[in-house]
Design a protein around this motif. Structure first.
Motif, mmCIF file in Angstrom:
data_model
loop_
_atom_site.group_PDB
_atom_site.id
_atom_site.type_symbol
_atom_site.label_atom_id
_atom_site.label_comp_id
_atom_site.label_asym_id
_atom_site.label_seq_id
_atom_site.Cartn_x
_atom_site.Cartn_y
_atom_site.Cartn_z
ATOM 1 N N ASN A 209 5.919 -22.777 56.404
ATOM 2 C CA ASN A 209 7.061 -22.984 57.304
ATOM 3 C C ASN A 209 7.597 -21.667 57.848
ATOM 4 O OD1 ASN A 209 10.215 -23.184 57.573
ATOM 5 N ND2 ASN A 209 9.460 -25.273 57.847
ATOM 6 N N ARG A 210 7.656 -21.547 59.160
ATOM 7 C CA ARG A 210 8.046 -20.281 59.793
ATOM 8 C C ARG A 210 9.456 -19.852 59.412
ATOM 9 N NH1 ARG A 210 5.857 -20.854 66.056
ATOM 10 N NH2 ARG A 210 3.615 -21.003 65.576
ATOM 11 N N THR A 211 10.365 -20.806 59.318
ATOM 12 C CA THR A 211 11.748 -20.471 58.954
ATOM 13 C C THR A 211 11.809 -19.941 57.533
ATOM 14 O OG1 THR A 211 12.576 -22.194 60.451
ATOM 15 C CG2 THR A 211 14.103 -21.363 58.785
ATOM 16 N N ARG A 214 10.591 -16.427 57.615
ATOM 17 C CA ARG A 214 11.606 -15.564 58.219
ATOM 18 C C ARG A 214 12.748 -15.271 57.229
ATOM 19 N NH1 ARG A 214 12.491 -18.459 62.256
ATOM 20 N NH2 ARG A 214 14.567 -19.299 61.882
ATOM 21 N N ILE A 215 13.157 -16.275 56.476
ATOM 22 C CA ILE A 215 14.194 -16.088 55.448
ATOM 23 C C ILE A 215 13.708 -15.106 54.390
ATOM 24 C CG2 ILE A 215 15.378 -17.243 53.532
ATOM 25 C CD1 ILE A 215 15.497 -19.746 55.358
ATOM 26 N N THR A 249 11.022 -30.970 53.985
ATOM 27 C CA THR A 249 11.496 -29.601 54.195
ATOM 28 C C THR A 249 12.902 -29.384 53.641
ATOM 29 O OG1 THR A 249 10.141 -29.464 56.196
ATOM 30 C CG2 THR A 249 11.854 -27.806 55.934
ATOM 31 N N ALA A 275 20.044 -19.913 58.708
ATOM 32 C CA ALA A 275 18.714 -20.001 59.311
ATOM 33 C C ALA A 275 18.362 -21.424 59.735
ATOM 34 C CB ALA A 275 17.667 -19.473 58.335
ATOM 35 N N ILE A 276 18.773 -22.416 58.933
ATOM 36 C CA ILE A 276 18.375 -23.794 59.243
ATOM 37 C C ILE A 276 19.470 -24.547 60.005
ATOM 38 C CG2 ILE A 276 16.855 -23.857 57.240
ATOM 39 C CD1 ILE A 276 18.851 -25.638 55.815
#
Length: 289
Positions: A209-211, A214-215, A249, A275-276
């Motif tokens: 998962n890209r997020t 990134r986190i 997710t 972020a989400i």
């Protein structure tokens, strides 16, 4: 027809070592557990190749970095003949060298430990979490690593064990783990010390998962700056994706918050929430269904 070299094949140089493949990429290597390891760059070589050269030259290596960054995976990929000792504060000299064990007839026989086995069979020996092992216990290993390459098994008639060709010691160290102390005596035995961090580019390439990636990058930068003490490593990100595939997710992000150490949980929660784009809390049981 002559063999045509594939783009990811390694070629051999004049010394017999393999050169990095064109483009700097190296094929994944299957570890003993069936999982694949994706080599990374080290001294302009694939890391597995660099470790193999150091073994051939009998230069001991210490890999250090947070848990979950791939230290053990790299070593397993580099050395298929590996014997591993999982070190902790309870590791004894007998755990390394061997001890008497009662047999089925009620008598006792001396069973060699992993150090002796590796020496006799010319295999690689990994001291995982070596800095958790008592310095007095580690002292039993040092004669095998110096020019003598011998140890004396006092518990077994004072027997002398001489290392066969190929015997090699490599160690792992997790600096942030409570009780892990890199003593001068241990450090001096490992001429090459390599820092290992998580490969977040690999995490992205693995379709995690890209997020989440990134986190993890954000937290890792904060960790380096001293703003937070914890960041998800590759191991946690792989687990994140497995959880997301099974539970969704939202549950995976909640678990990511839940596995953060208590002292960092508020910071992690804030970063994940931002972020989400919605509030998140540690994964927990809800009301009765």
């Amino acid at each position: 027809m002559p063999h045509q070299q594939k783009p990811n094949d390694h070629t051999r140089n004049a010394d017999g070592f393999s050169n990095p493949p064109p483009g700097g990429r190296s094929e994944p290597i299957t570890r003993p557990n069936g999982q694949t390891y994706h080599p990374r760059a080290l001294a302009q070589l694939p890391d597995v190749e660099a470790l193999r050269r150091l073994r051939q030259a009998q230069v001991a290596v210490l890999l250090y970095g947070p848990p979950g960054t791939g230290k053990t995976s790299l070593i397993e990929a580099a050395f298929p003949d590996l014997i591993t000792v999982a070190g902790d504060g309870d590791t004894t000299v007998g755990d390394l060298i061997g001890e008497y064990t009662q047999d089925s007839n009620g008598g006792y026989e001396f069973i060699y430990g992993p150090l002796v086995t590796a020496m006799q069979e010319g295999r690689a020996l990994l001291l995982d979490d070596a800095t958790l092992i008592s310095p007095k216990v580690l002292a039993a290993l040092y004669p095998a690593m110096d020019g003598r390459r011998q140890i004396q098994v006092k518990a077994h008639k004072g027997e002398t064990i001489t290392a066969a060709d190929g015997f090699y010691v490599i160690a792992g160290h997790n600096p942030g783990v409570h009780g892990a102390v890199l003593t001068e005596a241990l450090s001096s035995r490992f001429s090459v010390q390599i820092q290992v961090g998580s490969d977040y580019d690999l995490a992205a390439a693995l379709k995690i998962n890209r997020t989440a990636v990134r986190i993890a990058r954000h937290l890792a930068a904060g960790q380096q700056a001293g703003d937070v003490g914890w960041a998800p490593q590759l191991r946690e990100l792989i687990a994140f994706q497995k959880i997301a595939d099974v539970l969704g997710t939202e549950a995976a992000f909640a678990n990511l918050v839940g596995i953060a150490p208590l002292e960092d949980r508020d910071t992690v929660t804030e970063i994940v929430t931002k972020a989400i784009g919605r509030p998140v809390s540690a994964l927990a049981l809800g009301r009765q269904l």
